[in-house]
Design a protein around this motif. Structure first.
Motif, PDB file in Angstrom:
ATOM      1  N   LEU A 157       0.838  -1.192   0.000  1.00  0.00           N
ATOM      2  CA  LEU A 157       0.000   0.000   0.000  1.00  0.00           C
ATOM      3  C   LEU A 157       0.875   1.245   0.000  1.00  0.00           C
ATOM      4  N   THR A 158       0.344   2.317  -0.570  1.00  0.00           N
ATOM      5  CA  THR A 158       1.004   3.609  -0.435  1.00  0.00           C
ATOM      6  C   THR A 158       0.716   4.119   0.973  1.00  0.00           C
ATOM      7  N   VAL A 159       1.409   5.149   1.382  1.00  0.00           N
ATOM      8  CA  VAL A 159       1.160   5.736   2.706  1.00  0.00           C
ATOM      9  C   VAL A 159      -0.285   6.219   2.785  1.00  0.00           C
ATOM     10  N   ALA A 160      -0.772   6.856   1.728  1.00  0.00           N
ATOM     11  CA  ALA A 160      -2.148   7.363   1.722  1.00  0.00           C
ATOM     12  C   ALA A 160      -3.154   6.208   1.798  1.00  0.00           C
ATOM     13  N   GLU A 161      -2.874   5.103   1.114  1.00  0.00           N
ATOM     14  CA  GLU A 161      -3.773   3.949   1.173  1.00  0.00           C
ATOM     15  C   GLU A 161      -3.774   3.338   2.565  1.00  0.00           C
ATOM     16  N   ARG A 162      -2.614   3.277   3.212  1.00  0.00           N
ATOM     17  CA  ARG A 162      -2.542   2.743   4.565  1.00  0.00           C
ATOM     18  C   ARG A 162      -3.297   3.637   5.545  1.00  0.00           C
ATOM     19  N   GLU A 163      -3.179   4.944   5.365  1.00  0.00           N
ATOM     20  CA  GLU A 163      -3.924   5.871   6.218  1.00  0.00           C
ATOM     21  C   GLU A 163      -5.422   5.693   6.019  1.00  0.00           C
ATOM     22  N   ALA A 164      -5.846   5.476   4.769  1.00  0.00           N
ATOM     23  CA  ALA A 164      -7.264   5.241   4.490  1.00  0.00           C
ATOM     24  C   ALA A 164      -7.719   3.931   5.133  1.00  0.00           C
ATOM     25  N   LEU A 165      -6.881   2.894   5.058  1.00  0.00           N
ATOM     26  CA  LEU A 165      -7.224   1.616   5.690  1.00  0.00           C
ATOM     27  C   LEU A 165      -7.323   1.780   7.200  1.00  0.00           C
ATOM     28  N   ASP A 166      -6.403   2.502   7.804  1.00  0.00           N
ATOM     29  CA  ASP A 166      -6.472   2.757   9.247  1.00  0.00           C
ATOM     30  C   ASP A 166      -7.767   3.474   9.611  1.00  0.00           C
ATOM     31  N   ARG A 167      -8.165   4.434   8.792  1.00  0.00           N
ATOM     32  CA  ARG A 167      -9.417   5.166   9.033  1.00  0.00           C
ATOM     33  C   ARG A 167     -10.619   4.236   8.891  1.00  0.00           C
ATOM     34  N   LEU A 168     -10.584   3.345   7.874  1.00  0.00           N
ATOM     35  CA  LEU A 168     -11.661   2.363   7.706  1.00  0.00           C
ATOM     36  C   LEU A 168     -11.761   1.442   8.919  1.00  0.00           C
ATOM     37  N   VAL A 169     -10.633   1.080   9.493  1.00  0.00           N
ATOM     38  CA  VAL A 169     -10.631   0.244  10.696  1.00  0.00           C
ATOM     39  C   VAL A 169     -11.329   0.981  11.841  1.00  0.00           C
TER      40      VAL A 169
END
Length: 109
Positions: A21-33
């Motif tokens: 994942l890109t950093v932005a995708e990981r941040e989005a995944l963290d937010r989804l969690v």
């Protein structure tokens, strides 16, 4: 003490998938969690901590169900575990845990 084995062995998660994942995708995944944890708490009335893997499974099941793709999992169910403190495993005394060195320097007998 470990967790009891699941009665339905077909529900045991054994396949590992690596995802880059890109950093932005990981941040989005963290937010989804975070969002999923809040949704599960609202739906169940319990504090439940969703995990990144649980959110990815949930999204995959939702997408598969919407497209009529069988997953063998039935309907998509909430994923995550009730929040509770985790016990930490301790290495037996007298012998360092595998892969770890004793404190106080290397080469001690």
């Amino acid at each position: 003490m470990g967790r009891r084995p699941k009665e339905d062995r077909d529900l045991v998660k054994t396949v590992t998938v690596g995802v880059k994942l890109t950093v932005a995708e990981r941040e989005a995944l963290d937010r989804l969690v975070e969002v999923r944890s809040a949704e599960l708490a609202r739906l169940t009335g319990e504090r439940i901590e969703a995990t990144a893997s649980g959110v990815l499974r949930w999204l995959m099941l939702e997408a598969a169900a919407a497209r009529g793709i069988p997953t063998g999992a039935g309907e998509a169910r909430p994923t995550g575990a009730p929040a509770r403190p985790r016990a930490t495993a301790k290495a037996p005394k007298g012998k360092p845990a595998k892969g770890r060195k004793r404190a106080g320097g290397a080469g001690r007998p």
